[in-house]
Design a protein around this motif. Sequence first.
Motif, mmCIF file in Angstrom:
data_model
loop_
_atom_site.group_PDB
_atom_site.id
_atom_site.type_symbol
_atom_site.label_atom_id
_atom_site.label_comp_id
_atom_site.label_asym_id
_atom_site.label_seq_id
_atom_site.Cartn_x
_atom_site.Cartn_y
_atom_site.Cartn_z
ATOM 1 N N ASN A 15 0.795 -1.217 0.000
ATOM 2 C CA ASN A 15 0.000 0.000 0.000
ATOM 3 C C ASN A 15 0.832 1.275 0.000
ATOM 4 O OD1 ASN A 15 -2.625 -1.099 -0.022
ATOM 5 N ND2 ASN A 15 -2.435 -1.642 2.124
ATOM 6 N N LEU A 16 2.137 1.134 -0.126
ATOM 7 C CA LEU A 16 3.008 2.303 -0.229
ATOM 8 C C LEU A 16 3.331 2.511 -1.703
ATOM 9 C CD1 LEU A 16 4.452 4.365 1.572
ATOM 10 C CD2 LEU A 16 6.447 2.869 1.553
ATOM 11 N N LYS A 17 2.771 3.565 -2.290
ATOM 12 C CA LYS A 17 2.825 3.756 -3.734
ATOM 13 C C LYS A 17 3.627 4.997 -4.110
ATOM 14 C CE LYS A 17 -0.016 0.278 -4.280
ATOM 15 N NZ LYS A 17 0.496 -1.023 -4.758
ATOM 16 N N PRO A 18 4.255 4.975 -5.300
ATOM 17 C CA PRO A 18 4.929 6.192 -5.779
ATOM 18 C C PRO A 18 3.920 7.281 -6.136
ATOM 19 C CG PRO A 18 5.431 4.282 -7.181
ATOM 20 C CD PRO A 18 4.420 3.849 -6.191
ATOM 21 N N GLN A 19 4.428 8.508 -6.211
ATOM 22 C CA GLN A 19 3.655 9.678 -6.627
ATOM 23 C C GLN A 19 2.504 10.010 -5.670
ATOM 24 O OE1 GLN A 19 4.974 11.410 -8.962
ATOM 25 N NE2 GLN A 19 6.448 9.845 -9.573
ATOM 26 N N LYS A 20 2.611 9.573 -4.431
ATOM 27 C CA LYS A 20 1.642 9.950 -3.409
ATOM 28 C C LYS A 20 2.398 10.497 -2.207
ATOM 29 C CE LYS A 20 -2.030 7.810 -2.369
ATOM 30 N NZ LYS A 20 -3.033 6.831 -1.878
ATOM 31 N N LYS A 35 7.526 14.459 6.946
ATOM 32 C CA LYS A 35 6.261 15.086 6.576
ATOM 33 C C LYS A 35 6.150 15.272 5.071
ATOM 34 C CE LYS A 35 3.372 19.111 7.626
ATOM 35 N NZ LYS A 35 3.293 20.402 8.353
ATOM 36 N N ASP A 36 4.996 14.874 4.526
ATOM 37 C CA ASP A 36 4.665 15.100 3.118
ATOM 38 C C ASP A 36 5.779 14.657 2.174
ATOM 39 O OD1 ASP A 36 2.173 16.137 3.684
ATOM 40 O OD2 ASP A 36 2.911 18.183 3.879
ATOM 41 N N ARG A 37 6.210 13.431 2.317
ATOM 42 C CA ARG A 37 7.241 12.882 1.426
ATOM 43 C C ARG A 37 6.570 12.180 0.243
ATOM 44 N NH1 ARG A 37 12.512 10.567 1.496
ATOM 45 N NH2 ARG A 37 13.050 12.041 3.141
ATOM 46 N N LYS A 38 6.942 12.596 -0.964
ATOM 47 C CA LYS A 38 6.454 11.933 -2.175
ATOM 48 C C LYS A 38 7.586 11.098 -2.747
ATOM 49 C CE LYS A 38 3.860 14.042 -5.229
ATOM 50 N NZ LYS A 38 3.418 14.945 -6.346
ATOM 51 N N ILE A 149 2.944 4.827 8.846
ATOM 52 C CA ILE A 149 2.914 5.631 7.620
ATOM 53 C C ILE A 149 1.462 5.856 7.214
ATOM 54 C CG2 ILE A 149 3.658 5.789 5.221
ATOM 55 C CD1 ILE A 149 5.874 3.805 5.915
ATOM 56 N N ARG A 150 1.126 7.099 6.945
ATOM 57 C CA ARG A 150 -0.231 7.443 6.521
ATOM 58 C C ARG A 150 -0.170 8.379 5.315
ATOM 59 N NH1 ARG A 150 -1.423 3.858 9.168
ATOM 60 N NH2 ARG A 150 -2.855 3.667 10.932
ATOM 61 N N PRO A 151 -1.121 8.266 4.387
ATOM 62 C CA PRO A 151 -1.224 9.274 3.332
ATOM 63 C C PRO A 151 -1.424 10.650 3.955
ATOM 64 C CG PRO A 151 -2.612 7.375 2.836
ATOM 65 C CD PRO A 151 -2.135 7.190 4.239
#
Length: 306
Positions: A15-20, A35-38, A149-151
Amino acid sequence: MSSLSIDLGFALSENLKPQKNYVFYCQSCGNIIVKDRKFLRVLPLPSENWSALVEEWCCHPNPFARRALHPQHGDCFLGDTFFLLNSRNESQVSESPMCCSESGHHASQSGSNLKSEENTRVICKCCKTMLGETVSSDTIKYYVTEVIIRPSEESFSPTPRSQFVQGMVAQCLVELSSAKSTFRFTVKGDNGKIYILIWLLNSDTLLVESLGSSSSHSVFTLFGDIFMPSSGPVGTWNAVKVLYQPCIKSKNKDLADAWENDIGVHPLKFPSETCLELLLILGLSTTSLPPSLRCMNSFQVAFLKI
């Protein structure tokens, strides 16, 4: 299925995806670590002994000799029990963890004078929990049992420590047994010592537990958690059934040495404190069983809830 499986989902690789955008939290206190790592790339790492097998693949000298697999900026590399992140350009980190070597000297997270061979712990600034360790001057290893880890668009909701540890370890066992067809594991601390031998017996158990189970209640109150089934007098959980042997204080040393040298046994590495937490969870799970069901072939029996 319990809600715990859903809560743990974003700490696992599928569930850990690129571009998010994601936020990394300290599991123990909820402090924001990243924080807010893409991520531009999310890639699985090969097994720990991959380098030793390269000679079997190549007809010429090992092209990967003395080359480590370190993530570049925008990369996230996934190991069996950890994530590797590049620590450079951390301009978006609101509460950076601090690096603390075993001798107690502090170092900058991105300090250029950090020696790669120095086993430097990464510590949460707020609760002083070990989150991981530095692999090199620009690479940090975070253990999956220490970080949530959370979106970025989702709010953080804490999970009791005992639930999180056993759920995460259980999912590691299930994933590795499926991917590698291995069912025996050594649980090692970051100090290199073996703490537990685990033999996975069953990964699709449905565990039914009564509210009146004093042993179960004790498991969680010892960790500062008070955990009860969400509804009704009986709680049900998906769980894995394991056999285990503790290896602290030189217990089962001969068996531990034999397993360590057995290629059919897969090593799992966690912070040493987490290994002790896991051993306590297993032991209290064992004591909650009827005496006739607590042992099997000299191993102790326990369940880990997913």
